[in-house]
Design an enzyme around this catalytic site. Structure first.
Site, PDB file in Angstrom:
ATOM      1  N   PHE A  50     -54.699 -64.525  -2.209  1.00  0.00           N
ATOM      2  CA  PHE A  50     -54.976 -65.918  -1.888  1.00  0.00           C
ATOM      3  C   PHE A  50     -53.941 -66.447  -0.893  1.00  0.00           C
ATOM      4  O   PHE A  50     -52.736 -66.210  -1.059  1.00  0.00           O
ATOM      5  CB  PHE A  50     -54.874 -66.800  -3.135  1.00  0.00           C
ATOM      6  CG  PHE A  50     -55.835 -66.468  -4.238  1.00  0.00           C
ATOM      7  CD1 PHE A  50     -57.060 -67.119  -4.329  1.00  0.00           C
ATOM      8  CD2 PHE A  50     -55.506 -65.540  -5.219  1.00  0.00           C
ATOM      9  CE1 PHE A  50     -57.937 -66.836  -5.368  1.00  0.00           C
ATOM     10  CE2 PHE A  50     -56.368 -65.258  -6.269  1.00  0.00           C
ATOM     11  CZ  PHE A  50     -57.590 -65.908  -6.333  1.00  0.00           C
ATOM     12  N   ASP A  51     -54.390 -67.190   0.084  1.00  0.00           N
ATOM     13  CA  ASP A  51     -53.506 -68.080   0.821  1.00  0.00           C
ATOM     14  C   ASP A  51     -53.168 -69.232  -0.126  1.00  0.00           C
ATOM     15  O   ASP A  51     -53.842 -69.452  -1.140  1.00  0.00           O
ATOM     16  CB  ASP A  51     -54.205 -68.580   2.077  1.00  0.00           C
ATOM     17  CG  ASP A  51     -53.352 -69.561   2.872  1.00  0.00           C
ATOM     18  OD1 ASP A  51     -52.117 -69.420   2.874  1.00  0.00           O
ATOM     19  OD2 ASP A  51     -53.931 -70.483   3.473  1.00  0.00           O
ATOM     20  N   GLY A  52     -52.133 -70.001   0.204  1.00  0.00           N
ATOM     21  CA  GLY A  52     -51.736 -71.106  -0.659  1.00  0.00           C
ATOM     22  C   GLY A  52     -52.362 -72.440  -0.283  1.00  0.00           C
ATOM     23  O   GLY A  52     -53.341 -72.882  -0.893  1.00  0.00           O
TER      24      GLY A  52
ATOM     25  N   PHE B 219     -58.582 -64.556   0.553  1.00  0.00           N
ATOM     26  CA  PHE B 219     -59.074 -65.901   0.848  1.00  0.00           C
ATOM     27  C   PHE B 219     -58.076 -66.659   1.719  1.00  0.00           C
ATOM     28  O   PHE B 219     -56.888 -66.725   1.385  1.00  0.00           O
ATOM     29  CB  PHE B 219     -59.271 -66.697  -0.451  1.00  0.00           C
ATOM     30  CG  PHE B 219     -60.286 -66.118  -1.390  1.00  0.00           C
ATOM     31  CD1 PHE B 219     -61.651 -66.348  -1.189  1.00  0.00           C
ATOM     32  CD2 PHE B 219     -59.899 -65.367  -2.495  1.00  0.00           C
ATOM     33  CE1 PHE B 219     -62.591 -65.829  -2.068  1.00  0.00           C
ATOM     34  CE2 PHE B 219     -60.836 -64.858  -3.386  1.00  0.00           C
ATOM     35  CZ  PHE B 219     -62.185 -65.080  -3.165  1.00  0.00           C
TER      36      PHE B 219
END
Length: 368
Positions: free
Chosen positions: A210-212, A327
């Protein structure tokens, strides 16, 4: 008047109770049907209320670029006839296929540890294809031995309205407009694209990166970067280090993953857990990383690995991780990752969409 209102409340409670009883009765009947099949090797689908439900479009699960081009060139009637004619020919795997296969591996492990539990992944095939095309999709699922029992075929209409009814935890499609619509409905969603380069993925562990900001978290911090620059952003993150960020569109999906991970931890399987999560963020650890980690802690969520890149390209790190899905809300990160073989999914959320310059789209075969 008070007596009348109390009666009305009692009637409503009775209706809800009757509905719940009917649902339980229907589910018991469905369970009995599968149990009575005896020697079948196909596992019974979990009860939707207990499952982590992934809704996947047919064009994301399978590569249907050629079929899509045929539809655009020839129209609906000839497209349906074409699909009927080729319904015994398996479609090639699409971008979400490795993700779905890895999910099945996790389910197999969960069933070994918890034979009677229904806290499992459940896949729903969500497509706006005509029901007549369903036979080919079913044949493909059986060909690849995929455990997908729930279908939603809407005959040209958008399937988004059905997502909540299926209790969807994540929706994957290659139609960015439908994904945007799902996010606006409060459902975790992302748009997937065909990979440019294939790499070997783990078949014994589901890896999700995941991106943040604007993915797990809100786009609050990205707004500051875009509007006021990095120096102001660093000052803001330091000042509010102990204030949790608001949740982003995929926070609830990470929460659902954590629920399944904890089932392995409870059996002393933490080091051998078949689900592994990664935070891959452009934030720098020293100046803005603490707020991200403290936000996850405040939510009661864990991330297995956190990679703070301080603005460096994400592609090379993702090539090492080899996630089944990554993502991100920024198209240039998606494109950079895909060039190195990472299966990436775009989350069209937040202020970053105004600055997206990505060009990814489903490519159609060149006309001769």
């Amino acid at each position: 008047m008070i007596k009348i209102k109390a009666t009305e409340v009692n009637k409503k409670d009775e209706v809800v109770s009757n509905k719940n009883q009917k649902d339980e009765h229907d589910w018991a009947a469905a369970k009995a049907f599968y149990d009575n099949l005896g020697s079948t090797k196909r596992p019974r689908p979990p009860k939707p209320q207990n499952a982590v439900t992934i809704a996947v479009s047919s064009r994301t699960l399978f590569n249907m670029v050629k079929e899509r081009q045929f539809y655009e060139d020839e129209g609906l009637e000839k497209y349906v006839a074409y699909q009927l004619e080729h319904e015994n020919e398996p479609l090639m795997p699409g971008a979400a296929f490795p993700f779905v296969k890895a999910i099945m591996t996790v389910n197999a492990r969960l069933r070994e540890l918890y034979p009677d539990s229904e806290e499992l992944f459940d896949i729903v095939l969500m497509t706006n294809n005509h029901a007549q095309v369903g036979v080919r999709l079913i044949n493909c699922i059986n060909h690849y031995d995929l455990t997908i029992e729930r279908f939603c075929m809407t005959g040209g209409k958008s399937p988004i309205g059905y997502l909540k009814a299926y209790l969807t935890n994540l929706y994957l499609s290659n139609d960015s407009e439908k994904v945007q619509e799902a996010i606006e409905e409060g459902i975790a969603a992302a748009a997937m694209f065909n990979v440019e380069k294939e790499i070997q993925l783990r078949d014994d562990q589901l890896r999700i990166a995941f991106d943040g900001d604007a993915v797990l978290f809100s786009d609050e911090s990205e707004q500051i970067v875009k509007e006021h620059g990095l120096d102001t952003f660093f000052e803001h993150e330091k000042k509010f280090e102990n204030k949790p960020l608001a949740q982003g569109p995929l926070k609830c999906f990470l929460e659902a993953l954590g629920k399944l991970q904890r089932k392995f931890y409870a059996k002393n399987e933490r080091m051998d857990c078949p689900i592994r999560t990664y935070l891959v963020t452009a934030r720098s650890a020293a100046s803005s990383g603490a707020r991200a980690l403290k936000t996850l802690r405040s939510w009661g969520l864990e991330i297995d690995e956190a990679l703070f890149l301080a603005g460096a390209p994400k592609g090379p790190l993702l090539e090492k991780i080899r996630p089944h899905i990554f993502f991100d809300d920024q198209m240039f990160h998606i494109e950079g990752a895909q060039q190195l073989g990472t299966i990436a999914a775009h989350v069209p959320y937040g202020i970053g969409q105004k600055y997206n310059k990505g060009k990814l789209k489903e490519e159609s075969p060149k006309k001769k």
